[in-house]
Design an enzyme around this catalytic site. Structure first.
Site, PDB file in Angstrom:
ATOM      1  N   GLU A   7       0.820  -1.212   0.000  1.00 36.06           N
ATOM      2  CA  GLU A   7       0.000   0.000   0.000  1.00 36.06           C
ATOM      3  C   GLU A   7       0.857   1.266   0.000  1.00 36.06           C
ATOM      4  O   GLU A   7       0.472   2.280  -0.549  1.00 36.06           O
ATOM      5  CB  GLU A   7      -0.926  -0.003   1.220  1.00 36.06           C
ATOM      6  CG  GLU A   7      -1.831   1.206   1.308  1.00 36.06           C
ATOM      7  CD  GLU A   7      -2.962   1.025   2.300  1.00 36.06           C
ATOM      8  OE1 GLU A   7      -3.351   2.027   2.914  1.00 36.06           O
ATOM      9  OE2 GLU A   7      -3.454  -0.108   2.455  1.00 36.06           O
ATOM     10  N   LYS A   8       2.029   1.177   0.622  1.00 36.00           N
ATOM     11  CA  LYS A   8       2.902   2.349   0.726  1.00 36.00           C
ATOM     12  C   LYS A   8       4.357   1.893   0.765  1.00 36.00           C
ATOM     13  O   LYS A   8       4.632   0.712   1.061  1.00 36.00           O
ATOM     14  CB  LYS A   8       2.537   3.181   1.960  1.00 36.00           C
ATOM     15  CG  LYS A   8       2.554   2.403   3.259  1.00 36.00           C
ATOM     16  CD  LYS A   8       2.146   3.269   4.435  1.00 36.00           C
ATOM     17  CE  LYS A   8       0.664   3.416   4.583  1.00 36.00           C
ATOM     18  NZ  LYS A   8      -0.016   2.182   5.009  1.00 36.00           N
ATOM     19  N   ASP A 102      -3.405  -2.663   3.125  1.00 40.29           N
ATOM     20  CA  ASP A 102      -3.781  -2.779   4.533  1.00 40.29           C
ATOM     21  C   ASP A 102      -4.962  -3.740   4.681  1.00 40.29           C
ATOM     22  O   ASP A 102      -5.810  -3.841   3.782  1.00 40.29           O
ATOM     23  CB  ASP A 102      -4.168  -1.406   5.096  1.00 40.29           C
ATOM     24  CG  ASP A 102      -2.944  -0.580   5.473  1.00 40.29           C
ATOM     25  OD1 ASP A 102      -1.839  -1.153   5.520  1.00 40.29           O
ATOM     26  OD2 ASP A 102      -3.091   0.635   5.703  1.00 40.29           O
ATOM     27  N   ASP A 104      -7.962  -3.905   5.557  1.00 43.73           N
ATOM     28  CA  ASP A 104      -9.309  -3.371   5.753  1.00 43.73           C
ATOM     29  C   ASP A 104      -9.920  -3.125   4.377  1.00 43.73           C
ATOM     30  O   ASP A 104      -9.277  -3.353   3.356  1.00 43.73           O
ATOM     31  CB  ASP A 104      -9.290  -2.088   6.593  1.00 43.73           C
ATOM     32  CG  ASP A 104      -8.423  -0.992   5.993  1.00 43.73           C
ATOM     33  OD1 ASP A 104      -8.026  -1.120   4.811  1.00 43.73           O
ATOM     34  OD2 ASP A 104      -8.125  -0.007   6.695  1.00 43.73           O
ATOM     35  N   TYR A 322      -1.626  -3.288  13.599  1.00 49.26           N
ATOM     36  CA  TYR A 322      -2.321  -2.404  12.653  1.00 49.26           C
ATOM     37  C   TYR A 322      -3.289  -1.460  13.367  1.00 49.26           C
ATOM     38  O   TYR A 322      -4.157  -1.901  14.124  1.00 49.26           O
ATOM     39  CB  TYR A 322      -3.069  -3.256  11.627  1.00 49.26           C
ATOM     40  CG  TYR A 322      -3.808  -2.455  10.599  1.00 49.26           C
ATOM     41  CD1 TYR A 322      -3.121  -1.684   9.671  1.00 49.26           C
ATOM     42  CD2 TYR A 322      -5.199  -2.459  10.544  1.00 49.26           C
ATOM     43  CE1 TYR A 322      -3.798  -0.938   8.718  1.00 49.26           C
ATOM     44  CE2 TYR A 322      -5.879  -1.728   9.587  1.00 49.26           C
ATOM     45  CZ  TYR A 322      -5.182  -0.964   8.683  1.00 49.26           C
ATOM     46  OH  TYR A 322      -5.842  -0.224   7.751  1.00 49.26           O
ATOM     47  N   ARG A 324      -5.648   0.922  12.215  1.00 47.75           N
ATOM     48  CA  ARG A 324      -6.986   1.320  11.735  1.00 47.75           C
ATOM     49  C   ARG A 324      -7.990   0.179  11.904  1.00 47.75           C
ATOM     50  O   ARG A 324      -8.777  -0.117  11.013  1.00 47.75           O
ATOM     51  CB  ARG A 324      -6.910   1.749  10.274  1.00 47.75           C
ATOM     52  CG  ARG A 324      -6.161   3.051  10.060  1.00 47.75           C
ATOM     53  CD  ARG A 324      -5.981   3.356   8.592  1.00 47.75           C
ATOM     54  NE  ARG A 324      -5.403   4.659   8.356  1.00 47.75           N
ATOM     55  CZ  ARG A 324      -4.117   4.940   8.431  1.00 47.75           C
ATOM     56  NH1 ARG A 324      -3.261   3.964   8.729  1.00 47.75           N
ATOM     57  NH2 ARG A 324      -3.665   6.156   8.209  1.00 47.75           N
TER      58      ARG A 324
END
Length: 790
Positions: A7-8, A102, A104, A322, A324
């Protein structure tokens, strides 16, 4: 070749470290013996703006709304074009792809949307990274899932993004245009979650302004039992005189009379009820992001965004899992990690955490360990990585402390206490008292405050008072025992106003949104769901409301106070957007969608219908504040004071769509005596155009040369002299209702401008229909036996 798409960049780097080396760094990706690792920068694709669907949408017009794309477009973000090209080239070369977003729904979507955009047909696996330490990454890499297992999660995220687009793009335009018609400046942003959240603050502020404290009186008495004295509180009967609608005694004289009555001691009191029960309170659950944000806000005064940013830093430092997460439970498989985590905390350079960790019992297994409660992620807990607290910032130390404290609590016994409730009858009146005796402190040992903070908020004070009442020391007694009245006194109290929201309490309100819905049935349904917004977006939404100047921060506690723009917007919007009922039900639908129930098409169809209905309502909305005057002609603008060459007058803010004007009298518009309002204009008798007056109903209004004449009067005067009422092509420059060539205003709304009504007009080629809003709307329609062909 296996390609990991993270993701990043930071996540990509951690994944590469856990693959077989050496690691070769390239521009935008890393090469290892186990495969190549590349990354996105969050969403590198964005949804197209309305004008990117059609250039005409660049200018905001009510007649263009609602804008509902038939085919949804994604655009490569300008700042991400280079990285997108790198990802595309690597996908072309790959044999297998590992989705490393991530864990989610948003993390699922932002990689999936790239694969969909490129029409990738190659096999895709999914790695779920709840922590970035080496052990967690290697364990997750051995347990790759088929990415198709997460299709419903992607659909849920996609449905949310498109619903937000429909509501945000259309209703922001619709109500900004309504505001402009009323002379207001700026953009009035409307959001599916943002707007009902703002409305919570506006309503709370109005409750505060309208609040009037009520004085009331409570009576406490001391009774003597053979085993000791105790205090009890008088409870009034429903038939007691002097009570308000909430059963509070508001008449001081009655309180004095009762105290005098009790002091006579003409009879003994009697224990009419004695209930004693053992209660157990399970260990508090570990944190989701929201629960962490709320507690950190109460304890340290941190705003939700700071908590999220800090938790993210701890995650990237591999110290916590994690951040979030919307889950407060832990998988059974991680119970085996507890020994190492607790050993690390035992040796930590923080005295309290170390002392608590020493007392942990690994045989204790709290309710938090529950696989059935786990989705894509679990609660936020410490990892097995040792931490040096002195190397962290103050905020990082405090947030890590809270996370570790909650984790340690899972290995302490339950909290056990005896709760006693007693009822006393004395002189035909009821007194009650309760007590609590702690039998086992258990996990609450970690949360006992030896030194209460000097300043508690109203909720804390209320809870503190309730605790004091429950912790009364009660003598041993039983039902039927007699007691003697010793003395009594009454106390004057006042009702307290509701407390303003802070960022933390507003976030808690978004999570527990069922408390604020209007519909009773919806309230019941929503009690156990996830509120409005997501763990990751709630703080951002609150922050955005402040940035857009809808909310301001006031005082040391940073209370949220609505601005004038907030009042204007919330007052203009219908209940469907300002109350959270609909939004919370949609969130429930999105959650169901992630579990495979329902379809994205059905959800978006409902969103489109909802959007269309509210756009229609927006065309009829009048944003009139206190001390403003609604235009009596168009009913959409407000009258604004202006200066003309002949003096001051009032004109409609909706100019040039509406040319209503009226005279100024003592600083106010002379609406009642307007010489020529729109309704009178429609009823004009043009046969008297050569005279110096105009007939309006039964009154004759004379036009004097030295008086201020409204713009409508001037237009009408000129038209009565020059206008040929038989239209040359379509219809006359000023459509006149009662001209022989026109029919009265119809019930048909113009479909182009959605402001004027259609009128039937006889032209040289026969009857046709035209908009009353001419010349600002030139729409015409054919006639079919007296009905417009729309």
């Amino acid at each position: 070749m296996r390609l990991y798409i993270a993701e990043k960049p930071s996540m990509g780097a951690e994944i590469a470290k856990c693959l077989t080396g050496p690691v070769q760094r390239k521009d935008g990706y890393l090469i290892t013996k186990d495969g190549i690792v590349t990354w996105a920068f969050g969403h590198i694709l964005r949804q197209a703006e309305p004008e990117e669907y059609n250039a005409k949408y660049k200018n905001w017009k009510a007649e263009d709304l609602p804008i509902i794309p038939k085919q949804w477009k994604m655009i490569i973000d300008e700042s991400c074009k280079k990285q997108f090209g790198i990802i595309k080239n690597l996908i072309d070369k790959a044999d297998e792809i590992v989705h490393a977003g991530d864990p989610d729904r948003e993390g699922q979507l932002l990689i999936d949307e790239v694969l969909d955009y490129l029409n990738c047909q190659k096999p895709v696996k999914r790695i779920l990274l709840n922590a970035l330490d080496e052990g967690s990454i290697k364990k997750a890499n051995k347990d790759l899932r088929d990415n198709r297992d997460f299709l419903n999660l992607k659909k849920s995220a996609l449905a949310r993004a498109r619903a937000d687009w429909l509501i945000g793009m259309n209703l922001s335009r619709a109500y900004t245009l309504a505001a402009r018609r009323a002379g207001k400046k700026g953009v009035f942003a409307v959001g599916r979650v943002k707007t009902p959240t703002l409305a919570l603050v506006v309503r709370r502020e109005r409750e505060l302004k309208d609040f009037k404290p009520v004085d009331y009186f409570t009576i406490k008495a001391i009774f003597a039992h053979q085993n000791g004295e105790f205090s009890a509180t008088w409870k009034p009967k429903d038939t007691q005189a002097g009570l308000d609608f909430e059963n509070r005694l508001i008449d001081e004289n009655i309180a004095k009379v009762l105290i005098g009555k009790f002091a006579q001691k003409t009879e003994a009191g009697k224990i009419t009820a004695y209930q004693k029960a053992q209660k157990k309170e399970a260990q508090r659950l570990p944190f989701s992001l929201s629960s962490l944000q709320v507690l950190a806000g109460k304890k340290y005064g941190y705003d939700p965004q700071l908590v999220l940013d800090t938790a993210q830093k701890l995650y990237e430092k591999k110290l916590t899992t994690y951040p979030r997460s919307d889950c407060e439970y832990l998988p059974q498989s991680q119970f085996s990690d507890a020994k190492i985590i607790l050993q690390n905390l035992d040796n930590i350079n923080e005295k309290q955490l170390a002392n608590w960790a020493k007392k942990c019992d690994l045989k204790t297994k709290s309710r938090a360990w529950n696989d059935k409660k786990i989705t894509a992620h679990h609660a936020i807990i410490p990892t097995k990585v040792k931490v040096n607290l002195m190397s962290l910032t103050t905020e990082e130390r405090n947030i890590y402390f809270l996370i570790a404290q909650a984790y340690i609590a899972q290995f302490y016994p339950v909290h056990i206490y005896d709760q006693t409730k007693i009822s006393i009858e004395y002189m035909q009146e009821l007194f009650v008292t309760s007590g609590r005796v702690v039998k086992q402190m258990g996990w609450k040992e970690l949360y006992v405050q030896n030194n209460k903070e000097k300043s508690l908020n109203e909720d804390d004070k209320k809870e503190d008072n309730e605790d004091k009442e429950e912790q009364n020391s009660l003598p041993l007694m039983k039902k039927g025992d007699e007691v003697e009245y010793v003395k009594g006194e009454y106390d004057k109290k006042s009702t307290k106003p509701p407390t303003r929201f802070t960022s933390s309490t507003l976030l808690a309100g978004m999570k527990d949104i069922h408390k604020y819905v209007k519909d009773v049935e919806v309230k019941k349904k929503l009690k156990d769901i996830y509120g409005i917004g997501t763990e990751a977006t709630r703080a951002t939404i609150i922050e955005d409301l402040v940035k857009r100047n809808f909310l301001q921060l006031e005082g040391k506690k940073k209370y949220l106070v609505p601005t004038q723009s907030a009042y204007i917007l919330i007052d203009a919007l219908p209940d469907e957007m300002t109350y959270p009922d609909s939004t919370a039900v949609w969130e429930d639908y999105l959650h169901s969608l992630s579990e495979g129930q329902g379809t994205i098409e059905e959800f978006l169809a409902k969103q489109a219908e909802f959007t269309q209905n509210l756009c229609i309502k927006a065309t009829k909305t009048v944003l009139v504040q206190e001390h403003e005057y609604k235009c009596p002609r168009c009913n959409q603008g407000i009258l604004v004071k202006r200066k003309g060459k002949n003096g001051e007058f009032w004109g409609c803010s909706n100019f040039p769509n509406c040319r209503m004007t009226c005279n100024d009298v003592d600083g106010k518009p002379d609406i009642e005596k307007t010489k020529f309002n729109f309704n009178n204009y429609q009823q004009m008798n043009y046969n008297n155009s050569d005279k110096n007056y105009i007939k309006s109903g039964q009154n004759e209004i004379f036009q004097q040369d030295n008086q201020l004449i409204s713009a409508w009067d001037l237009i009408a005067r000129e038209n009565t002299k020059k206008m040929n009422f038989a239209p040359k092509e379509k219809f006359s420059a000023m459509p006149i209702e009662k001209n022989k060539n026109t029919k009265a205003t119809s019930k048909y709304l113009c479909t182009r401008c959605k402001e004027g009504n259609l009128r039937r007009i006889r032209g040289k080629n026969g009857w046709f229909w035209a908009c009353s809003n001419y010349p600002h709307c030139t729409a015409t329609y054919d006639d079919n036996n007296g009905i417009p062909v729309i």
